[in-house]
Design a protein around this motif. Structure first.
Motif, PDB file in Angstrom:
ATOM      1  N   SER A 121      -0.393   5.106  -8.098  1.00  0.00           N
ATOM      2  CA  SER A 121      -1.755   4.800  -7.273  1.00  0.00           C
ATOM      3  C   SER A 121      -1.996   5.756  -6.246  1.00  0.00           C
ATOM      4  O   SER A 121      -3.503   5.661  -5.654  1.00  0.00           O
ATOM      5  CB  SER A 121      -1.255   3.472  -6.402  1.00  0.00           C
TER       6      SER A 121
ATOM      7  N   TYR B  69      -8.566   6.526   3.814  1.00  0.00           N
ATOM      8  CA  TYR B  69      -7.363   5.303   3.719  1.00  0.00           C
ATOM      9  C   TYR B  69      -6.289   5.265   4.634  1.00  0.00           C
ATOM     10  O   TYR B  69      -5.544   4.469   4.652  1.00  0.00           O
ATOM     11  CB  TYR B  69      -7.054   4.999   2.247  1.00  0.00           C
TER      12      TYR B  69
ATOM     13  N   TRP C 291       4.640   2.540   5.860  1.00  0.00           N
ATOM     14  CA  TRP C 291       3.270   2.937   5.688  1.00  0.00           C
ATOM     15  C   TRP C 291       3.211   3.685   7.145  1.00  0.00           C
ATOM     16  O   TRP C 291       2.595   4.880   6.993  1.00  0.00           O
ATOM     17  CB  TRP C 291       2.378   1.754   5.699  1.00  0.00           C
TER      18      TRP C 291
ATOM     19  N   ASN D  44      -7.298  -3.432  -3.961  1.00  0.00           N
ATOM     20  CA  ASN D  44      -7.398  -3.216  -2.510  1.00  0.00           C
ATOM     21  C   ASN D  44      -6.270  -2.774  -1.723  1.00  0.00           C
ATOM     22  O   ASN D  44      -6.075  -1.893  -0.963  1.00  0.00           O
ATOM     23  CB  ASN D  44      -8.085  -4.394  -1.569  1.00  0.00           C
TER      24      ASN D  44
ATOM     25  N   ARG E 166       0.929  -1.017  -0.078  1.00  0.00           N
ATOM     26  CA  ARG E 166      -0.036   0.091   0.120  1.00  0.00           C
ATOM     27  C   ARG E 166       0.822   1.243  -0.104  1.00  0.00           C
ATOM     28  O   ARG E 166       0.474   2.381  -0.371  1.00  0.00           O
ATOM     29  CB  ARG E 166      -1.125  -0.122   1.228  1.00  0.00           C
TER      30      ARG E 166
ATOM     31  N   TYR F  10      -5.944   7.916  -3.844  1.00  0.00           N
ATOM     32  CA  TYR F  10      -6.003   8.057  -2.347  1.00  0.00           C
ATOM     33  C   TYR F  10      -7.085   9.137  -1.783  1.00  0.00           C
ATOM     34  O   TYR F  10      -7.104  10.088  -2.243  1.00  0.00           O
ATOM     35  CB  TYR F  10      -4.668   8.388  -1.723  1.00  0.00           C
TER      36      TYR F  10
ATOM     37  N   PHE G 227      -6.107   1.482  -3.782  1.00  0.00           N
ATOM     38  CA  PHE G 227      -7.074   2.126  -2.799  1.00  0.00           C
ATOM     39  C   PHE G 227      -8.579   2.122  -3.566  1.00  0.00           C
ATOM     40  O   PHE G 227      -9.288   3.461  -3.599  1.00  0.00           O
ATOM     41  CB  PHE G 227      -6.919   3.448  -2.740  1.00  0.00           C
ATOM     42  N   ASN G 228      -8.942   0.828  -3.510  1.00  0.00           N
ATOM     43  CA  ASN G 228     -10.338   0.771  -4.136  1.00  0.00           C
ATOM     44  C   ASN G 228     -10.937  -0.649  -3.392  1.00  0.00           C
ATOM     45  O   ASN G 228     -11.412  -1.415  -3.798  1.00  0.00           O
ATOM     46  CB  ASN G 228     -10.224   0.426  -5.613  1.00  0.00           C
TER      47      ASN G 228
END
Length: 515
Positions: A485, A493, A466, A85, A69, A489, A89-90
């Motif tokens: 990606s 999230y 993260w 996912n 992520r 966002y 970020f869906n």
């Protein structure tokens, strides 16, 4: 054969007709009434908490949440759920297995810790050992709450073994961190500085102080973080921990539990080739190894569900060593066309050259397309000792290294406006890589920006990026140039959604904002 079958049927009928008379507890099965009696029971109870690290959520899936992520990684997995996912970020499925297994394992670990803390105090046993075991349980409960606070934020806090009738309410993130801090504080007071060879890998005083410092720093409590980490850097811990000479030794199975290790998940190769799904299934067939290598390894060795962005490699190449060479950490961190500085003909991928494997450019990574070949994270892999990967790797996960502690300590000092003092701790990490000391005279803001670079080059692909981005307030569209990606966002999230199945059975649970 027929006689045997007939007798079997008769026996079943007799047992069925007398079920009420014969339905008695098996005295060999451990229960609350007959288990928590001896020092051995106490020890086994604590060992069961450690075994939580081998369940599939913590042994594998957590790395998709913490690495893929972030702006370090992405996925070209054939599993579209992973891509949708963890990468772009869906999130539409609040019960997604790859996420809920992490949640479940954290609460399983908390439940195991609470059972120890509820029952071991009443056992008649050596007081010193009892204190140590309770300290280990406190440490691990705090560890699990740290993960929950970082990933989900607002979650139930349980400090007693729950009853089936309990419906705990949501606890706000600051109070979840506070529980972890209390557990780490208690653990630091109870745990030994080190163990004998038979017990290496258990939580220590240094591990407790390290995690306590991480908790405080994540909330920008710089003075408290500095005080917690001080024992490791300037106190007695400095005589226990140090940087190893070879950076690569932190990621090889043959050099586990070295002087740089503050806390690591202890993995072991099972006597038989267990698939890691057993980790969340049959407890008698638990996989004690890590299954992450095949999910990060290049195809066709692995599935490549998670891999590195080329931007990470470029970060290492922004400066040379004092001898004019390349930062040696780059080849320990990645498999790519120039893991060997001489190029793809010399860069080996599980016994074959990168060139001979003919890897194509990675679709879906605009930063790399048409300019470079793909890049793979290397730190969890076993390419140094094997030509393939397995679901039960014995290579330990070094969760907390001394280099990380030094950088965290520097960040805490900088946050306290003690920037000049913070230099020396960053320079120790740089010196191991052969890099020159940092240029003097940086402001507090400039030093923090430099720390962001230093943490990426030292810790890339280890599962800390993260939480770093969250702590620095760097999540968002500002990262698009590094990771496309992040164009998708949204603020929500920053925290994962609470699993819907939990809210279906417990109406007191609140969903995280925006979900």
């Amino acid at each position: 054969m027929k006689k045997s079958f007939f007798l079997f049927v008769i026996a079943v009928l007799i047992l069925s007709s007398c079920k009420n008379d014969l339905d008695i507890p098996n005295p060999n099965n451990p229960t609350i009434d007959n288990f928590w009696k001896t020092a051995t029971d106490a020890q086994n109870g604590v060992n069961a908490i450690y075994s939580t690290y081998h369940r599939v959520g913590l042994a594998r899936n957590q790395f998709f949440l913490t690495i893929v992520r972030s702006d370090e990684g992405f996925s070209t997995s054939p599993n579209s759920i992973l891509i949708n996912n963890f990468d772009v970020f869906n999130v539409t499925d609040y019960n997604l297995w790859e996420t809920t297994t992490v949640w479940q394992d954290l609460y399983i670990g908390i439940a195991r810790a609470n059972q120890v803390l509820d029952n071991v105090p009443d056992i008649d046993m050596d007081a010193t050992l009892k204190g140590q075991l309770l300290g280990e349980a406190k440490f691990m409960r705090g560890f699990f709450y740290y993960y929950l606070a970082t990933l989900w934020g607002n979650v139930p806090v349980l400090v007693k073994t729950p009853l089936p009738t309990d419906y705990p309410s949501t606890t706000h993130q600051a109070d979840v961190y506070a529980q972890a801090e209390q557990d780490f504080t208690d653990a630091a007071a109870a745990l030994p500085e080190k163990y004998d060879d038979a017990n290496v890998g258990r939580a220590t005083k240094g591990a407790a102080y390290g995690m306590l410092g991480k908790c405080y720093l994540q909330q920008h409590m710089y003075s408290e973080a500095q005080q917690a980490l001080q024992w490791l850097v300037e106190g007695d811990g400095k005589n226990i921990y140090d940087l190893v000479t070879s950076y690569r030794d932190n990621f090889l199975e043959g050099t586990e539990n070295n002087k740089e290790s503050v806390f690591e998940f202890q993995n072991a190769v099972n006597p038989k080739d267990n698939h890691d799904d057993d980790a969340s299934g049959n407890p008698d067939n638990l996989n004690y190894g890590s299954s992450i290598p095949p999910f990060f390894a290049p195809r066709p060795i692995g599935f490549t569900d998670g891999q590195a962005r080329r931007q990470c490699v470029w970060e290492f190449l922004t400066e040379k060593t004092t001898s004019g060479g390349r930062d040696p950490r780059v080849d320990a961190s990645f498999i790519y066309d120039s893991t060997d500085v001489r190029g793809p003909e010399y860069s080996m991928v599980y016994g074959q050259s990168f060139a001979s494997r003919n890897y194509a450019n990675v679709p879906g990574d605009p930063v790399a397309v048409a300019t470079t070949h793909t890049v793979y994270f290397r730190k969890f892999l076993n390419d140094a000792t094997s030509v393939g990967e397995v679901f039960h790797s014995g290579n330990n996960y070094r969760y907390l290294r001394y280099a990380d502690i030094l950088l965290l300590y520097a960040e805490a000092l900088n946050g306290m406006d003690q920037t000049a003092k913070a230099y020396s701790y960053v320079n120790r990490v740089r010196a191991r890589a052969g890099l020159a000391p940092l240029p003097p005279g940086m402001s507090k803001a400039q030093f923090l920006e430099r720390l962001k670079h230093e943490r990426l080059t030292e810790l890339c692909g280890e599962g800390h990026r993260w939480e770093d981005l969250v702590r620095w307030g760097d999540l968002g569209t500002k990262l698009v140039s590094r990771d496309p990606s992040f164009a998708y966002y949204q603020d929500k999230y920053a925290l994962l959604p609470v699993p819907q199945y939990e809210r279906d059975v417990n109406p007191k649970l609140e969903q995280n904002p925006g979900w």
